[in-house]
Design a protein around this motif. Sequence first.
Motif, PDB file in Angstrom:
ATOM      1  N   PHE A 113     -29.320  49.246 145.811  1.00 39.59           N
ATOM      2  CA  PHE A 113     -29.363  50.495 145.921  1.00 39.59           C
ATOM      3  C   PHE A 113     -28.486  51.760 145.548  1.00 39.59           C
ATOM      4  O   PHE A 113     -28.688  52.840 145.242  1.00 39.59           O
ATOM      5  CB  PHE A 113     -28.248  50.502 147.845  1.00 39.59           C
ATOM      6  N   ASN A 114     -26.787  51.315 145.208  1.00 44.08           N
ATOM      7  CA  ASN A 114     -26.177  52.002 144.554  1.00 44.08           C
ATOM      8  C   ASN A 114     -26.589  52.637 142.907  1.00 44.08           C
ATOM      9  O   ASN A 114     -26.826  53.727 143.023  1.00 44.08           O
ATOM     10  CB  ASN A 114     -24.773  51.108 144.008  1.00 44.08           C
ATOM     11  N   PHE A 115     -27.528  51.562 141.924  1.00 39.64           N
ATOM     12  CA  PHE A 115     -27.670  51.672 140.757  1.00 39.64           C
ATOM     13  C   PHE A 115     -28.980  52.641 141.242  1.00 39.64           C
ATOM     14  O   PHE A 115     -29.457  53.320 140.444  1.00 39.64           O
ATOM     15  CB  PHE A 115     -28.003  50.332 140.067  1.00 39.64           C
ATOM     16  N   VAL A 116     -29.646  52.082 142.138  1.00 42.34           N
ATOM     17  CA  VAL A 116     -31.503  52.984 141.764  1.00 42.34           C
ATOM     18  C   VAL A 116     -31.465  54.095 142.000  1.00 42.34           C
ATOM     19  O   VAL A 116     -31.880  55.594 141.653  1.00 42.34           O
ATOM     20  CB  VAL A 116     -31.975  51.929 142.901  1.00 42.34           C
ATOM     21  N   LEU A 117     -30.108  55.107 142.763  1.00 44.31           N
ATOM     22  CA  LEU A 117     -30.209  56.104 142.974  1.00 44.31           C
ATOM     23  C   LEU A 117     -29.509  57.119 142.041  1.00 44.31           C
ATOM     24  O   LEU A 117     -29.641  58.024 142.197  1.00 44.31           O
ATOM     25  CB  LEU A 117     -28.699  56.520 144.007  1.00 44.31           C
ATOM     26  N   ASP A 118     -28.410  56.124 141.196  1.00 40.36           N
ATOM     27  CA  ASP A 118     -28.265  56.988 140.017  1.00 40.36           C
ATOM     28  C   ASP A 118     -28.356  56.756 139.059  1.00 40.36           C
ATOM     29  O   ASP A 118     -27.166  55.703 138.227  1.00 40.36           O
ATOM     30  CB  ASP A 118     -26.778  57.921 140.179  1.00 40.36           C
ATOM     31  N   PRO A 119     -29.550  55.776 138.226  1.00 43.17           N
ATOM     32  CA  PRO A 119     -29.881  54.619 137.307  1.00 43.17           C
ATOM     33  C   PRO A 119     -29.162  55.584 135.760  1.00 43.17           C
ATOM     34  O   PRO A 119     -28.608  54.109 135.097  1.00 43.17           O
ATOM     35  CB  PRO A 119     -31.173  54.063 137.165  1.00 43.17           C
TER      36      PRO A 119
END
Length: 325
Positions: free
Chosen positions: A170-176
């Motif tokens: 989640f955290n990385f996918v929201l702002d790769p």
Amino acid sequence: MTPKLVIIDTDSGIDDAQAIMMALAAPGLQILGITCCFGNTGVENVCQNVLQVLSVCQRTEVPVFRGAAVPLVRPPEVSFDPFGTDGLGDVLEDRDPLWKEKIQRENAVSAMVRLVADNPKQVSLVALGPLTNLALAIRLEPSFALNLKELFIMGGNMEGKGNVTVCGEFNFVLDPESAYVVLEEYLCPTQIASYEYCRRNKLTWDFFDKLMNLGTPAAIFMKTITSKSWAYSKDAVGYFGSGFVSYDSYAMAACIDCSVVTERIECPVRVELQGTLCRGMMALDVNNILKKNHRVSVMKTCDQTKLRKLLLASVSIGSREPRLL
């Protein structure tokens, strides 16, 4: 003993709230500030959630800063709200109408840069949400990361197993892009609590029940905000099986007590920015094919006895009972 100086960067969902409480309960930590970022909910809700946690714990002197409301480059490509639309389970009755007056006027990114510059090589940064504020900080001040003592991140994955996309956390996918910038340019000692690490070190539901039923104000607050959240459903069984996982608490526990982590993988990593399935995935370069000089510490196993002790301490503070809808 000299206190450990900490900045917490958060998108304040339910697990962030637990992690913040854990930090507040740790006698060896001095929280310089809490910076807010979009993620589990909009950044304005995040600010209010943090203020709510600090109020419950009677720690309203800790400064709260508003940060990034959107990702670094492009809008999020997923929609995922396991903690409700407000990030805290959609169960609290109302919001403080004066909350904006309690937020610092200084922007979160500027505050991070200033606090670290004032305390070079002394500040531990714990990042619990998308890494947008961190990417902006190093763009604003290139020496920012070099002045950090250490960085703890809850995010990414180590086996390509995702929770919002096939391969993305989640955290990385929201702002790769921000995750990429941070893991390429932050050369300070960096520890990562990945999605799989948290899931593989899950706790029992019996312990969760014990935690929520202690009867303290903080425990009552946590029981309230988890009461309608499907993320805390005992019937939710995925690849890793059912169990209690307070994701952000794993990163915070490592910051408080490094001995909580009993096994690590030391290697370079890179965040993938392309592809339909793999955008936002963190790849572990165990063979150093990328020829990177900087290695990070990816957590693998933890001492669950010590983790449980820190979680119990986190709900042993506070004095205000939340109102239910």
